[in-house]
Design an enzyme around this catalytic site. Structure first.
Site, PDB file in Angstrom:
ATOM      1  N   TYR A 135      -0.395   9.684   1.741  1.00  0.00           N
ATOM      2  CA  TYR A 135      -1.362  10.150   2.420  1.00  0.00           C
ATOM      3  C   TYR A 135      -1.036  11.026   3.669  1.00  0.00           C
ATOM      4  O   TYR A 135      -1.815  11.960   4.065  1.00  0.00           O
ATOM      5  CB  TYR A 135      -1.989   8.962   3.276  1.00  0.00           C
ATOM      6  N   LYS A 190       5.639  -0.079  -7.144  1.00  0.00           N
ATOM      7  CA  LYS A 190       5.315   0.355  -8.608  1.00  0.00           C
ATOM      8  C   LYS A 190       6.709   1.019  -9.061  1.00  0.00           C
ATOM      9  O   LYS A 190       6.811   2.145  -9.402  1.00  0.00           O
ATOM     10  CB  LYS A 190       4.344   1.709  -8.527  1.00  0.00           C
ATOM     11  N   ASP A 222       0.025  -3.074 -10.028  1.00  0.00           N
ATOM     12  CA  ASP A 222      -1.181  -3.408 -11.040  1.00  0.00           C
ATOM     13  C   ASP A 222      -1.233  -4.977 -11.205  1.00  0.00           C
ATOM     14  O   ASP A 222      -2.336  -5.524 -11.211  1.00  0.00           O
ATOM     15  CB  ASP A 222      -1.039  -2.538 -12.333  1.00  0.00           C
ATOM     16  N   ASP A 246      -3.944   0.312   1.307  1.00  0.00           N
ATOM     17  CA  ASP A 246      -5.370   0.419   1.482  1.00  0.00           C
ATOM     18  C   ASP A 246      -6.314  -0.194   0.363  1.00  0.00           C
ATOM     19  O   ASP A 246      -7.437  -0.786   0.733  1.00  0.00           O
ATOM     20  CB  ASP A 246      -5.539   2.067   1.291  1.00  0.00           C
ATOM     21  N   ASP A 250      -8.635  -4.020   0.863  1.00  0.00           N
ATOM     22  CA  ASP A 250     -10.152  -3.973   0.636  1.00  0.00           C
ATOM     23  C   ASP A 250     -10.385  -5.067  -0.317  1.00  0.00           C
ATOM     24  O   ASP A 250     -11.673  -5.810  -0.253  1.00  0.00           O
ATOM     25  CB  ASP A 250     -10.644  -2.688   0.617  1.00  0.00           C
TER      26      ASP A 250
END
Ligand code: NAD
Length: 356
Positions: A135, A190, A222, A246, A250
């Site tokens: 980001y 990852k 994943d 992020d 959620d």
């Protein structure tokens, strides 16, 4: 101890009023000072984060934040939009650790889209790094593609990066949070594909040496996404980077059915923090007296636990919330047949009463 109260816009003032009422009802007394932020800051002094508001937030021991934003500000230049206030506060206060608990009280099990037996009693904590990762990594932009089959075409690119110190400090936050809970930490990465996250995994493993009482495991993002909807109760604390956090936080929030129940904290290196509900300013229901204040009241409890070290008072608030839910009181967002619908203020009053 001084708490900066920043109600903001939309339902912000309504829900923060209830949290302040709860704080004032505790045995412990705090110095509370209120200042405008977001659209309210813009109206008051032409900027979403007025200098005086920022100074108050810096000087305080903790910040209780409502929510900012309203569609009427959508045409302003980006730096003047209400949402910039939250980014400015994060940056100026050095808030890098985002704590997002996802708790599903057994009474609300039907509010989730998942089967009650999968989620009832869920109590997990996601620790998301907030200031690094893809980001914010430089360089980024749109350029002429330098190689490969699309050489010469325009391409968009971003840079994923994490410095060792950045990983260490969020790992410490996560291990310490796990120590206050069930002492289990899952680091999500990852590492099978990304160099940045192999490095992340190595550093988290190294920090683990300082927390032998916490059980650490590693999971690819994943798989973590899959496990969150398959068997979410297996997790205790999850720590991960900015982008994975992020998305996963959620997803975890939705397991609990209503965003009106979810508190959050953003911490600096000394556990000073900004506490806010996970939801926005809900302009669609602002002023109607129907917003759920519990996420904000639970944010105040988190503030007592993590920044002000008043664990007993935090427990009292959390138990009071459990009590009002057990009594069958519900705001509209969590209402179901057979329960009693109440407004924002009645819910706040019920929590104050339940403190006793
Ligand atoms: P939102 O979270 O404000 O609302 C989404 C839906 O949830 C709406 O239907 C709303 O009525 C409902 N809702 C939210 N909180 C509730 C509560 N406490 N009780 C009952 N119902 C509740 O998200 P949005 O509609 O996408 O955004 C509205 C504004 O909020 C925008 O301006 C956005 O930028 C801003 N926003 C601010 C923050 C923040 O201040 N940290 C975070 C997210 C969105």
């Amino acid at each position: 101890m001084k708490i900066a109260i920043l109600p903001g816009d939309g339902i912000g003032p309504e829900i923060v009023t209830q949290a302040v009422k709860v704080l004032n009802a505790l045995d412990e007394k705090f110095e509370l000072e209120t200042a405008p932020v977001g659209g309210a800051g813009y109206e008051a002094s032409g900027h979403p984060l007025p200098d005086a508001t920022l100074k108050l937030a810096k000087d305080a021991d903790a910040v209780l934040f409502g929510a900012v934003g309203d569609w009427k500000y959508d045409t302003l230049d980006r730096p003047l939009r209400p949402e910039q206030a939250i980014l400015g506060l994060r940056k100026n206060l050095g808030l890098f650790g985002n704590l997002r608990p996802a708790i599903l009280y057994p009474e609300l099990a039907n509010a989730s889209t998942l089967k009650p037996e999968i989620v009832s009693g869920l109590d997990i904590l996601i620790v998301r790094e907030l200031t690094g990762d893809i980001y914010f990594g430089q360089p980024r932009g749109v350029r002429e593609c330098p190689d490969g089959p699309f050489k010469g075409q325009r391409e968009g690119f971003d840079t994923m990066r994490y410095a060792e110190g950045e990983i260490r400090r969020i790992a410490h936050v996560a291990f310490q949070a796990a120590q206050k809970r069930d002492k289990r930490l899952t680091s999500v990465d990852k590492a099978n594909v990304l160099e940045t996250f192999q490095f992340w995994k190595d550093i988290v493993t190294d920090v683990h040496k300082e927390y032998p009482d916490v059980a650490l495991d590693h999971m690819y993002v994943d798989n973590a996404a899959m496990q969150l909807v398959r068997a979410p109760k297996k997790f205790d604390v999850i720590v991960t980077g900015n982008m994975f956090g992020d998305i996963l936080s959620d997803a975890a929030a939705m397991l609990t059915g209503s965003i009106g129940m979810l508190p959050s904290a953003s911490l600096d290196a000394n556990n000073k923090g900004l506490y806010e509900p996970s939801h926005g300013s809900a302009p669609d229901i602002a002023g109607k007296g129907i917003a759920n204040p519990l996420a904000t009241i639970l944010s105040a409890a988190m503030m007592l636990r993590f920044s002000l070290n008043k664990v007993e008072q935090a427990d009292r608030i959390e138990n009071a919330v459990k009590k009002v839910l057990a009594q069958g009181l519900r705001t509209a967002d969590i209402y179901e047949e057979g329960t009693t619908k109440v407004g924002t203020e009645e819910m706040g009053n019920a929590v104050v009463k339940a403190l006793a």
